[in-house]
Design a protein around this motif. Structure first.
Motif, PDB file in Angstrom:
ATOM      1  N   PHE A 275       0.825  -1.208   0.000  1.00  0.00           N
ATOM      2  CA  PHE A 275       0.000   0.000   0.000  1.00  0.00           C
ATOM      3  C   PHE A 275       0.857   1.255   0.000  1.00  0.00           C
ATOM      4  O   PHE A 275       2.056   1.204   0.281  1.00  0.00           O
ATOM      5  N   GLY A 276       0.201   2.375  -0.344  1.00  0.00           N
ATOM      6  CA  GLY A 276       0.926   3.637  -0.524  1.00  0.00           C
ATOM      7  C   GLY A 276       1.382   4.241   0.792  1.00  0.00           C
ATOM      8  O   GLY A 276       1.027   3.763   1.871  1.00  0.00           O
ATOM      9  N   PRO A 277       2.204   5.318   0.708  1.00  0.00           N
ATOM     10  CA  PRO A 277       2.749   5.933   1.923  1.00  0.00           C
ATOM     11  C   PRO A 277       1.664   6.646   2.742  1.00  0.00           C
ATOM     12  O   PRO A 277       0.732   7.222   2.191  1.00  0.00           O
ATOM     13  N   ILE A 278       1.811   6.569   4.047  1.00  0.00           N
ATOM     14  CA  ILE A 278       0.858   7.213   4.969  1.00  0.00           C
ATOM     15  C   ILE A 278       1.348   8.626   5.269  1.00  0.00           C
ATOM     16  O   ILE A 278       2.543   8.850   5.439  1.00  0.00           O
ATOM     17  N   ASP A 279       0.430   9.566   5.340  1.00  0.00           N
ATOM     18  CA  ASP A 279       0.782  10.960   5.619  1.00  0.00           C
ATOM     19  C   ASP A 279       0.977  11.155   7.124  1.00  0.00           C
ATOM     20  O   ASP A 279       0.053  11.515   7.847  1.00  0.00           O
ATOM     21  N   TRP A 280       2.207  10.901   7.589  1.00  0.00           N
ATOM     22  CA  TRP A 280       2.461  10.981   9.036  1.00  0.00           C
ATOM     23  C   TRP A 280       2.369  12.397   9.565  1.00  0.00           C
ATOM     24  O   TRP A 280       2.187  12.618  10.757  1.00  0.00           O
ATOM     25  N   ASN A 281       2.525  13.365   8.666  1.00  0.00           N
ATOM     26  CA  ASN A 281       2.375  14.751   9.090  1.00  0.00           C
ATOM     27  C   ASN A 281       0.948  14.993   9.602  1.00  0.00           C
ATOM     28  O   ASN A 281       0.738  15.603  10.650  1.00  0.00           O
ATOM     29  N   GLU A 282      -0.023  14.454   8.852  1.00  0.00           N
ATOM     30  CA  GLU A 282      -1.428  14.591   9.292  1.00  0.00           C
ATOM     31  C   GLU A 282      -1.611  13.944  10.674  1.00  0.00           C
ATOM     32  O   GLU A 282      -2.210  14.525  11.574  1.00  0.00           O
ATOM     33  N   PHE A 283      -1.053  12.741  10.836  1.00  0.00           N
ATOM     34  CA  PHE A 283      -1.168  12.026  12.116  1.00  0.00           C
ATOM     35  C   PHE A 283      -0.625  12.874  13.274  1.00  0.00           C
ATOM     36  O   PHE A 283      -1.279  13.049  14.303  1.00  0.00           O
ATOM     37  N   HIS A 284       0.574  13.427  13.076  1.00  0.00           N
ATOM     38  CA  HIS A 284       1.179  14.204  14.165  1.00  0.00           C
ATOM     39  C   HIS A 284       0.406  15.489  14.440  1.00  0.00           C
ATOM     40  O   HIS A 284       0.290  15.925  15.581  1.00  0.00           O
ATOM     41  N   GLN A 285      -0.143  16.087  13.383  1.00  0.00           N
ATOM     42  CA  GLN A 285      -0.978  17.276  13.572  1.00  0.00           C
ATOM     43  C   GLN A 285      -2.211  16.945  14.420  1.00  0.00           C
ATOM     44  O   GLN A 285      -2.572  17.698  15.317  1.00  0.00           O
ATOM     45  N   VAL A 286      -2.834  15.814  14.120  1.00  0.00           N
ATOM     46  CA  VAL A 286      -4.037  15.421  14.873  1.00  0.00           C
ATOM     47  C   VAL A 286      -3.668  15.161  16.337  1.00  0.00           C
ATOM     48  O   VAL A 286      -4.360  15.585  17.260  1.00  0.00           O
ATOM     49  N   LEU A 287      -2.524  14.465  16.554  1.00  0.00           N
ATOM     50  CA  LEU A 287      -2.098  14.184  17.931  1.00  0.00           C
ATOM     51  C   LEU A 287      -1.818  15.469  18.696  1.00  0.00           C
ATOM     52  O   LEU A 287      -2.069  15.564  19.894  1.00  0.00           O
ATOM     53  N   LYS A 288      -1.277  16.464  17.973  1.00  0.00           N
ATOM     54  CA  LYS A 288      -0.956  17.744  18.625  1.00  0.00           C
ATOM     55  C   LYS A 288      -2.194  18.542  18.977  1.00  0.00           C
ATOM     56  O   LYS A 288      -2.109  19.576  19.626  1.00  0.00           O
ATOM     57  N   GLY A 289      -3.346  18.112  18.484  1.00  0.00           N
ATOM     58  CA  GLY A 289      -4.570  18.839  18.826  1.00  0.00           C
ATOM     59  C   GLY A 289      -5.151  19.600  17.650  1.00  0.00           C
ATOM     60  O   GLY A 289      -6.103  20.360  17.803  1.00  0.00           O
ATOM     61  N   ASN A 290      -4.564  19.408  16.460  1.00  0.00           N
ATOM     62  CA  ASN A 290      -5.018  20.192  15.307  1.00  0.00           C
ATOM     63  C   ASN A 290      -5.845  19.398  14.308  1.00  0.00           C
ATOM     64  O   ASN A 290      -5.936  19.769  13.139  1.00  0.00           O
ATOM     65  N   GLY A 291      -6.461  18.291  14.770  1.00  0.00           N
ATOM     66  CA  GLY A 291      -7.361  17.550  13.883  1.00  0.00           C
ATOM     67  C   GLY A 291      -8.668  18.301  13.725  1.00  0.00           C
ATOM     68  O   GLY A 291      -8.891  19.307  14.402  1.00  0.00           O
ATOM     69  N   PRO A 292      -9.558  17.797  12.846  1.00  0.00           N
ATOM     70  CA  PRO A 292     -10.806  18.512  12.589  1.00  0.00           C
ATOM     71  C   PRO A 292     -11.696  18.684  13.832  1.00  0.00           C
ATOM     72  O   PRO A 292     -12.430  19.661  13.915  1.00  0.00           O
ATOM     73  N   CYS A 293     -11.638  17.762  14.795  1.00  0.00           N
ATOM     74  CA  CYS A 293     -12.601  17.837  15.911  1.00  0.00           C
ATOM     75  C   CYS A 293     -11.978  17.836  17.310  1.00  0.00           C
ATOM     76  O   CYS A 293     -12.695  17.686  18.296  1.00  0.00           O
ATOM     77  N   ASN A 294     -10.630  17.971  17.413  1.00  0.00           N
ATOM     78  CA  ASN A 294     -10.009  17.836  18.748  1.00  0.00           C
ATOM     79  C   ASN A 294     -10.677  18.711  19.806  1.00  0.00           C
ATOM     80  O   ASN A 294     -11.016  18.254  20.892  1.00  0.00           O
TER      81      ASN A 294
END
Lengths: 331, 94
Positions: A275-294
């Motif tokens: 499978f293709g590469p995962i966007d880890w930047n998105e993952f870390h952004q969400v963990l930091k509190g910057n996901g769509p619903c944090n």
């Protein structure tokens, strides 16, 4: 996973030479598959790591009630509504099993809740995505609970007794969650073209976040290696992710919808899907509190806790009054 | 922070006549609520027909360090198990 990137507090994996006699005896018990129970001696780092891991897991169950609860009032039929309520109630139950497992390690429930509300402890990144359509409820059951099962089955054999026992109880109930999700998508995919398009849209939005649930590649983390040695993490992130992809792709084929990954294809040499590469930047952004619903999720939890304070206080006052009355009668 | 509800240990007896078995714990302000909460948390799928709730503070447990003195004396009393006694094969119902 539900507990992602759990910090073990160690900088390198402990080997036999760095261990005190107590630590060596402890590791020997784990190596011999003897369960560690709450009153047994354990290294402080093991205790702290488990509190973090079980707590993250518990918070994920509780916060996970929010995206699904969002659709209870709008479920398309009474049957679907009753099923979804039962499912969300299970998630609450799973949170409670896990909180009590964490409490055996000497932390209080109120402290665990306070840590979540203060943002000191995370919950799974996946619950920071919104549920925009009814098909999302199907996708959550199928993909998110499917990924959770993948991770939780091995944890039934983890080294800490209360955690392992909570996992066994949870795993017995998860299978219902995954099937109800797939059943929702089956109905949509057998329906009108618009309904099938809804299912495809939900898969498009939930596929990558589901793969991120397993956490970053294991090679990057000293914590994973230490947790593996303590047997509180039994399979690596990448291993679990690959298993999940392998089991899920044929299920999508059956629905007649496709993963949003042009690089996904069967590899006959390895016997796995590439499978293709995962966007880890998105993952870390969400963990930091910057996901769509944090912010929305945490706000909802804090509000529920604060709005319920008078009920908790009243129940205590009532219990104290009755105890005092009973004491008076006895005197 | 207001008073935290006390912790209770929950025991459930299943339908098949077995003894009550420990299933986990929960918080509740009093015994009545402990049983109501236990119904919701631990018996959503017909797991039981009876619930016991015991304040966790009232449980007395043996210490892990006492494992030796408490349980080791049984190790050298293998004659407590019926298989200790070899029986002649032709003798039945023993």
């Amino acid at each position: 996973m539900y507990a992602q990137m759990v910090d073990t507090g160690v900088r390198k994996v402990q080997d036999a030479a760095d261990m005190t006699p107590d630590e060596a005896a402890f590791q020997a018990r784990i190596d011999a598959d003897v369960k560690i129970e709450p009153k047994d001696w354990m290294p402080e780092a093991y205790r702290r790591t488990l509190v973090r891991q079980i707590q993250q897991h518990a918070h994920s169950e509780i916060v996970g009630m929010l995206p699904e609860g969002n659709w209870i009032g709008r479920a398309p039929s009474l049957k679907r509504k009753a099923i979804l309520m039962a499912k969300v109630q299970d998630e609450g139950g799973h949170g409670l099993y896990l909180y009590s497992a964490a409490e055996t390690l000497g932390v209080s429930r109120d402290q665990l809740v306070a840590d979540l509300h203060a943002g000191k402890v995370k919950y799974s990144s996946i619950f920071n995505y919104p549920t925009l359509s009814w098909a999302d409820i199907g996708a959550i059951g199928w993909l998110v609970d499917g990924a959770a099962i993948m991770n939780q089955i091995p944890l039934c054999r983890c080294s800490f007794g209360p955690y392992a026992r909570a996992m066994i109880r949870i795993c017995k109930e998860e299978s219902f969650h995954q099937r109800q999700g797939y059943d929702i998508l089956l109905a949509l995919c057998r329906g009108t073209p618009e309904q099938k398009a809804m299912a495809q849209d939900a898969l498009n939005r939930w596929w990558w976040p589901s793969l991120m649930m397993f956490g970053p590649p294991d090679a990057e983390s000293v914590h994973s290696a230490q947790s593996a040695k303590w047997k509180i993490k039994l399979l690596s992130n990448d291993e679990l992710r690959q298993r999940f992809v392998d089991q899920t792709v044929p299920q999508a084929d059956h629905l007649g919808i496709t993963m949003p990954d042009p690089l996904l294809k069967w590899n006959a040499d390895t016997g796995h899907y590439d499978f293709g590469p995962i966007d880890w930047n998105e993952f870390h952004q969400v963990l930091k509190g910057n996901g769509p619903c944090n912010r929305e999720r945490l706000r909802a939890r804090v509000k529920a806790w604060e709005d319920g304070a008078w009920v908790r206080d009243a129940a205590v006052a009532h219990a104290e009054k009755r105890a005092a009355r009973a004491a008076k009668v006895a005197a | 922070m207001s008073t935290e509800w006390p912790l209770w240990e929950i025991f459930i007896r299943s339908m098949h006549g077995l003894a009550h078995k420990h299933v986990g714990s929960l918080h509740a302000p009093d015994a009545e609520m402990a049983i109501k909460n236990a119904r919701d948390v631990y018996t959503r799928r017909n797991e039981g027909v009876s619930i016991w709730a015991v304040r966790s503070a009232d449980i007395h447990a043996s210490a892990p360090g006492d494992r030796g003195p408490l349980f080791e004396p049984a190790n050298d009393k293998v004659y407590r198990h019926p298989t200790f006694f070899p029986m002649p094969e032709e003798v039945k119902h023993l």
